[in-house]
Design an enzyme around this catalytic site. Structure first.
Site, PDB file in Angstrom:
ATOM      1  N   CYS A 262       0.836  -1.202   0.000  1.00 12.82           N
ATOM      2  CA  CYS A 262       0.000   0.000   0.000  1.00 12.82           C
ATOM      3  C   CYS A 262       0.865   1.244   0.000  1.00 12.82           C
ATOM      4  O   CYS A 262       1.856   1.305   0.711  1.00 12.82           O
ATOM      5  CB  CYS A 262      -0.816   0.052   1.285  1.00 12.82           C
ATOM      6  SG  CYS A 262      -2.291  -0.911   1.232  1.00 12.82           S
TER       7      CYS A 262
ATOM      8  N   HIS B  37       4.185  -8.353  13.771  1.00 11.84           N
ATOM      9  CA  HIS B  37       3.319  -8.073  12.627  1.00 11.84           C
ATOM     10  C   HIS B  37       4.162  -7.788  11.396  1.00 11.84           C
ATOM     11  O   HIS B  37       5.134  -7.052  11.456  1.00 11.84           O
ATOM     12  CB  HIS B  37       2.437  -6.862  12.956  1.00 11.84           C
ATOM     13  CG  HIS B  37       1.346  -6.628  11.950  1.00 11.84           C
ATOM     14  ND1 HIS B  37       1.597  -6.097  10.705  1.00 11.84           N
ATOM     15  CD2 HIS B  37       0.010  -6.858  12.002  1.00 11.84           C
ATOM     16  CE1 HIS B  37       0.440  -6.008  10.046  1.00 11.84           C
ATOM     17  NE2 HIS B  37      -0.527  -6.460  10.808  1.00 11.84           N
TER      18      HIS B  37
ATOM     19  N   GLU C  17       3.870  -5.947   8.841  1.00 14.98           N
ATOM     20  CA  GLU C  17       4.089  -4.565   8.429  1.00 14.98           C
ATOM     21  C   GLU C  17       5.142  -3.896   9.301  1.00 14.98           C
ATOM     22  O   GLU C  17       5.996  -3.152   8.819  1.00 14.98           O
ATOM     23  CB  GLU C  17       2.777  -3.765   8.488  1.00 14.98           C
ATOM     24  CG  GLU C  17       2.948  -2.358   7.930  1.00 14.98           C
ATOM     25  CD  GLU C  17       1.759  -1.458   8.254  1.00 14.98           C
ATOM     26  OE1 GLU C  17       0.610  -1.920   8.211  1.00 14.98           O
ATOM     27  OE2 GLU C  17       2.020  -0.283   8.563  1.00 14.98           O
TER      28      GLU C  17
ATOM     29  N   THR D 295       0.283   1.052  10.332  1.00 18.81           N
ATOM     30  CA  THR D 295      -0.911   1.793   9.916  1.00 18.81           C
ATOM     31  C   THR D 295      -2.219   1.215  10.451  1.00 18.81           C
ATOM     32  O   THR D 295      -3.233   1.875  10.420  1.00 18.81           O
ATOM     33  CB  THR D 295      -0.996   1.885   8.374  1.00 18.81           C
ATOM     34  OG1 THR D 295      -0.833   0.576   7.847  1.00 18.81           O
ATOM     35  CG2 THR D 295       0.050   2.800   7.819  1.00 18.81           C
TER      36      THR D 295
ATOM     37  N   CYS E 126       5.093  15.685   7.740  1.00 16.60           N
ATOM     38  CA  CYS E 126       4.007  15.954   6.796  1.00 16.60           C
ATOM     39  C   CYS E 126       4.212  17.283   6.096  1.00 16.60           C
ATOM     40  O   CYS E 126       4.139  17.374   4.887  1.00 16.60           O
ATOM     41  CB  CYS E 126       2.686  16.080   7.545  1.00 16.60           C
ATOM     42  SG  CYS E 126       1.685  14.629   7.467  1.00 16.60           S
TER      43      CYS E 126
ATOM     44  N   SER F 243      -7.791  -5.724   5.588  1.00 18.96           N
ATOM     45  CA  SER F 243      -7.246  -6.363   4.395  1.00 18.96           C
ATOM     46  C   SER F 243      -8.081  -7.565   3.946  1.00 18.96           C
ATOM     47  O   SER F 243      -7.656  -8.347   3.113  1.00 18.96           O
ATOM     48  CB  SER F 243      -5.800  -6.795   4.663  1.00 18.96           C
ATOM     49  OG  SER F 243      -5.726  -7.480   5.882  1.00 18.96           O
TER      50      SER F 243
HETATM   51  C1  LIG Z   1       0.461   7.012  11.280  1.00 15.09           C
HETATM   52  O1  LIG Z   1       1.042   6.895   9.986  1.00 15.09           O
HETATM   53  C2  LIG Z   1       0.452   7.640   8.948  1.00 15.09           C
HETATM   54  C3  LIG Z   1       1.285   7.466   7.728  1.00 15.09           C
HETATM   55  O2  LIG Z   1       1.023   6.293   7.116  1.00 15.09           O
HETATM   56  C4  LIG Z   1       0.368   9.118   9.279  1.00 15.09           C
HETATM   57  O3  LIG Z   1      -0.329   9.810   8.286  1.00 15.09           O
HETATM   58  C5  LIG Z   1      -0.327   9.299  10.576  1.00 15.09           C
HETATM   59  O4  LIG Z   1      -0.329  10.666  10.903  1.00 15.09           O
HETATM   60  C6  LIG Z   1       0.380   8.491  11.658  1.00 15.09           C
HETATM   61  N1  LIG Z   1      -0.295   8.699  12.883  1.00 15.09           N
HETATM   62  C7  LIG Z   1       0.266   9.390  13.851  1.00 15.09           C
HETATM   63  C8  LIG Z   1      -0.610   9.609  15.023  1.00 15.09           C
HETATM   64  O5  LIG Z   1       1.400   9.795  13.827  1.00 15.09           O
END
Ligand SMILES: *[C@@H]1O[C@H](CO)[C@@H](O)[C@H](O)[C@H]1NC(C)=O
Ligand SMILES: *[C@@H]1O[C@H](CO)[C@@H](O)[C@H](O)[C@H]1NC(C)=O
Length: 272
Positions: A47, A75, A77, A146, A184, A269
């Site tokens: 993914c 796991h 992943e 995830t 991000c 899944s």
């Molecule tokens: C968990 O991972 C995803 C990326 O796959 C991210 O977008 C998300 O913010 C993450 N959650 C936290 C709480 O960091």
């Protein structure tokens, strides 16, 4: 066309069945790096958002950060994510995260801090090779499997952030902690992504708010139901490398007298 699963023994994949020139298909939750190195043709169906976590973890590795991965060490992943991290520790839940933070603070959070030996014993399956909690917990980032509860990852992230502020001072936090959201903004993420795992978790919360008589999951096919008032299902297992799934058991007379309202859910899944 002869498609075979790669068998596992004691949690380790047995690659004897794979021959040079074979095509190997990686599942949606990815596969770890050493598996990618085999001399075979790879069809990678991982993914995109699993791959994103790897990209982040790999980027952090270059900055000498230790990844605190919220996940289950057995796991698939998480195994794959960990293989992209340099130094890592996997925490399953808030309790384990508190244990780690308490160690970082030398026992200030609650109770007494554990010894290094006890720490290493507790996380022996969940740390990178040669992990040293005294050295490797000074610069950390958070990554997640995830499929873990999003809210819990966020709480763990906040706890670790507070811990690093307490230990190193609020002004120095950026040298000791990176959160996913910071990353991000540094445009690794396409913000339009929908994380269906998390949508599913939200849907699950809504489901259990209904007036249900029972809810069932962890049944892998329709053959597990019936004949008569009988069901075969797997028990909840403690996560360990040799048996990540619980034992298959049969229960007779499991449905109480109707009428009933039954909730049904599935793994993210599971084919629809
Ligand atoms: C968990 O991972 C995803 C990326 O796959 C991210 O977008 C998300 O913010 C993450 N959650 C936290 C709480 O960091
Ligand atoms: C976390 O996992 C441990 C070990 O399985 C368990 O004892 C503890 O209760 C869990 N904590 C939470 C908050 O779920």
């Amino acid at each position: 066309m002869e498609v075979t699963n790669i068998p596992t023994e004691e949690g380790k994949k047995q690659f004897d069945v794979v021959n040079k020139g074979d095509v190997v298909v990686f599942p949606a939750f990815g596969a770890s790096l050493d598996e990618i190195d085999k001399n075979v043709r790879i069809l990678d169906t991982a993914c995109p958002w699993v791959i994103k976590v790897w990209n982040v973890v790999e980027k952090h590795k270059k900055g000498d950060y230790t990844s605190i991965i919220h996940g289950k060490y057995a796991h698939e992943e998480t195994i794959a994510t960990a293989s992209f991290a340099g130094t890592y520790i996997i925490v399953k839940n808030m309790t384990e995260a508190m244990y780690v933070c308490n160690y970082i603070l030398g026992g200030e959070l609650e109770g007494s801090s554990s010894t290094k030996e006890a720490f290493l014993e507790k996380f022996k399956y969940a740390t990178s090779k040669g992990f040293d909690p005294d050295h490797d917990l000074a610069k950390v980032d958070i990554a997640n499997q995830t499929t873990m509860l999003k809210g819990e990852t966020e709480e763990i992230g906040k706890l670790v952030e507070r811990t690093m502020m307490q230990k190193y001072g609020v002004g120095n936090i950026n040298d000791h902690f990176i959160s996913f959201n910071t990353i991000c903004d540094a445009n690794i993420f396409d913000t339009n992504f929908t994380f269906f795992f998390h949508e599913r978790q939200d849907a699950m919360y809504k489901l259990v708010e209904q007036d249900l008589d029972l809810i069932r999951y962890w049944i892998d096919s329709e053959q597990r139901i019936g004949p008569g008032n009988r069901i075969a299902h797997k028990l909840k297992a403690c996560s360990n490398a040799t048996n990540p799934h619980g034992e298959l058991v049969e229960t007779e007379n499991w449905l109480p007298e109707g009428p009933l309202t039954i909730g049904v859910t599935s793994g993210a899944s599971t084919p629809g």
